[in-house]
Write an enzyme that holds these catalytic residues in place. Structure first.
Site, PDB file in Angstrom:
ATOM      1  N   TYR A 149      11.228  60.174  19.314  1.00 43.93           N
ATOM      2  CA  TYR A 149      12.047  60.240  20.522  1.00 43.93           C
ATOM      3  C   TYR A 149      13.439  59.732  20.197  1.00 43.93           C
ATOM      4  O   TYR A 149      13.600  58.682  19.597  1.00 43.93           O
ATOM      5  CB  TYR A 149      11.436  59.401  21.659  1.00 43.93           C
ATOM      6  N   LYS A 170      19.420  49.555  23.359  1.00 41.68           N
ATOM      7  CA  LYS A 170      18.497  48.509  23.821  1.00 41.68           C
ATOM      8  C   LYS A 170      19.011  47.085  23.526  1.00 41.68           C
ATOM      9  O   LYS A 170      19.956  46.647  24.149  1.00 41.68           O
ATOM     10  CB  LYS A 170      17.091  48.796  23.296  1.00 41.68           C
ATOM     11  N   ASP A 218      17.142  56.019  13.430  1.00 40.84           N
ATOM     12  CA  ASP A 218      17.278  55.719  14.861  1.00 40.84           C
ATOM     13  C   ASP A 218      16.620  54.369  15.118  1.00 40.84           C
ATOM     14  O   ASP A 218      15.398  54.267  15.255  1.00 40.84           O
ATOM     15  CB  ASP A 218      16.635  56.821  15.707  1.00 40.84           C
TER      16      ASP A 218
HETATM   17  C1  LIG Z   1      15.081  54.439  24.036  1.00 41.30           C
HETATM   18  C2  LIG Z   1      15.359  55.262  22.842  1.00 41.30           C
HETATM   19  C3  LIG Z   1      16.407  56.195  22.807  1.00 41.30           C
HETATM   20  C4  LIG Z   1      17.209  56.538  24.032  1.00 41.30           C
HETATM   21  O1  LIG Z   1      17.944  55.462  24.504  1.00 41.30           O
HETATM   22  P1  LIG Z   1      18.467  55.499  26.026  1.00 41.30           P
HETATM   23  O2  LIG Z   1      19.299  54.264  26.149  1.00 41.30           O
HETATM   24  O3  LIG Z   1      17.236  55.494  26.890  1.00 41.30           O
HETATM   25  O4  LIG Z   1      19.256  56.742  26.195  1.00 41.30           O
HETATM   26  C5  LIG Z   1      16.686  56.828  21.607  1.00 41.30           C
HETATM   27  N1  LIG Z   1      15.964  56.576  20.506  1.00 41.30           N
HETATM   28  C6  LIG Z   1      14.939  55.693  20.498  1.00 41.30           C
HETATM   29  C7  LIG Z   1      14.201  55.434  19.227  1.00 41.30           C
HETATM   30  C8  LIG Z   1      14.597  55.019  21.669  1.00 41.30           C
HETATM   31  O5  LIG Z   1      13.572  54.172  21.669  1.00 41.30           O
END
Ligand SMILES: *Cc1c(COP(=O)(O)O)cnc(C)c1O
Length: 446
Positions: free
Chosen positions: A143, A264, A235
């Site tokens: 994701y 985050k 990521d």
């Molecule tokens: C939460 C998340 C995202 C997206 O971040 P948002 O602030 O919700 O747009 C992208 N990559 C990873 C691995 C995530 O856990």
């Protein structure tokens, strides 16, 4: 437990917000979500006054829990009071950028944005510009936010948008391969290597998992990228400043990505994202380079203050020792409980991430699993049954989790991840008592 206030809020919400929420997973809890009134340490209190141990923890950002330590609270309040933002640079974004560049091995320069999604969008644009190629290789079940290039399912031969509203033409530039399968990645490179701008990968799959990488997997991706002139993008939106402390997962695994996306924790509970990496790449962003990137709220002073104070607090207060120890205690406790109550289930997680995946029995698992969360050990007797990639979790008993188990835990005062795919998060606000109470509830509910 009485949930009348939550029920009535959800009733109103359904009339004015799609599905009653502003982010899809929040509506997953059955039969309706609890609406939060406020947080306290590792707990939340809902609109009806019920108190829960909270393992959702904001879905990751709240490494310190719901209570802001005094310096963090003071910084946030004074930045807000000084006029929340300017659209002009301020000192705090420089300090935050310096902190991240000092601590994360591969990051020499950084651009702050407002969400993890925005970070991965910009990282893909940057990689495409740098390499003058279009394709992005991603992992099935990974994701990277709500963005066109990664909301893609299927496989390398047949990628398709995973949602309505994305043209097939976008999906054609994305190559989904199974995580933890070095051969599949090599094959994709052999077929498309000259067109692959970047590999975009979570160091640990944590949005459909939690799935730990097999030994050598990231090294293999790094080598493929070097061989074919593609960029490796880690990521680290979830793993950043959670796995591997202030050095992030890349220091834990000893991998040197070209670009890293953050989100985050790096904003200390406020909206944030960031793209960091080697100067030669990050400098390609405008205005120093030719890859357009901009944002009204980017580098927001309140967010920057919250993020920097959070990380500084971590550096000075043994936060990682605390959350990693509780994470391990949860994983070990869960291992003991499932050995008695549900031996087919798999305990997963690492550091302050934990979860029990409701895997179905496949054959007769032999031997003991890793007691600190599945490590994909090839010799493990459970190796065939455990999830090796995020998509394997879809084969677990997701309905049992959603309809029976999670509501039962909620009635026992424990809030777990809102569906079977998300992680649970340990925070500095959680205590040994919270862990013991949670394990006791697992034992009763399983
Ligand atoms: C939460 C998340 C995202 C997206 O971040 P948002 O602030 O919700 O747009 C992208 N990559 C990873 C691995 C995530 O856990």
């Amino acid at each position: 437990m009485n949930h009348d206030a939550s029920r009535s809020l959800y009733d109103r919400a359904l009339s004015v917000m799609p599905g009653g929420v502003n982010s899809s997973v929040r509506a997953a809890p059955q039969p309706y979500p609890v609406f939060v009134d406020h947080g306290e340490g590792g707990h939340v209190v809902d609109a009806d006054g019920n108190r829960y141990i909270d393992w959702v923890c904001g879905l990751g950002p709240l490494l310190l829990g719901h209570d802001m330590p005094e310096p963090l609270q003071a910084a946030v309040q004074s930045r807000a009071a000084e006029g929340p933002m300017y659209g002009m640079p301020s000192d705090i974004e420089v300090e935050h950028a310096e902190f991240v560049c000092r601590h994360v091995p591969s990051v020499e320069m950084i651009r702050f944005v407002n969400s993890g999604t925005e970070a991965t969008v910009s990282a893909c644009r940057l990689a495409r510009a740098v390499t003058e190629r279009n394709k992005i290789l991603v992992m099935q079940g990974g994701y990277h936010g709500a963005q066109e290039s990664t909301l893609v399912e299927g496989d390398a031969d047949d990628p398709k948008p995973s949602t309505a509203g994305i043209p097939q033409a976008f999906a054609e530039h994305t190559i989904p391969v199974p995580f933890n399968d070095p051969e599949a990645a090599r094959e994709a490179f052999e077929t498309h290597g000259e067109d692959i701008a970047a590999v975009l990968v979570e160091p640990i799959q944590a949005n459909m998992g939690i799935v730990y990488p097999v030994d050598g997997y990231h090294e293999h991706l790094r080598e493929l990228c070097d061989e074919y002139g593609s960029l490796l993008i880690f990521d680290e939106v979830i793993t950043g400043f959670r796995v591997g402390g202030l050095g992030c997962a890349q220091s834990e695994f000893g991998i040197d990505p070209d670009i890293t996306t953050f989100g985050k924790i790096i904003g200390g509970g406020f909206p944030v994202g960031a793209i960091g990496g080697k100067t030669e790449y990050i400098e390609r962003f405008t205005p120093s380079g030719d890859v357009f990137q901009a944002g009204t709220f980017s580098g927001h002073p309140v967010t920057m203050a919250a993020g920097l104070e959070t990380l500084q607090y971590c550096a000075e207060n043994g936060v990682y020792d605390h959350v990693d120890r509780l994470g391990q205690k949860l994983r070990e406790g869960l291992s003991d409980i499932v050995a008695d109550h549900a031996p087919e289930y798999t305990v997963v997680g690492s550091h302050s991430l934990f979860k029990l995946v409701f895997t179905r029995a496949e054959g007769d698992p032999q031997g003991d699993p890793c007691r600190n969360g599945c490590r994909q050990a090839p010799g493990c007797g459970r190796h065939d049954a455990c999830p090796k990639r995020g998509t394997d979790v879809t084969r677990a008993e997701t309905d049992r989790y959603a309809r029976l188990f999670r509501p039962e835990m909620r009635e026992r005062g424990i809030l777990l991840s809102q569906n079977q795919f998300e992680s649970n998060f340990v925070s500095y606000g959680h205590t040994d008592e919270d862990v013991e109470e949670t394990l006791e509830a697992y034992k009763m509910a399983l």
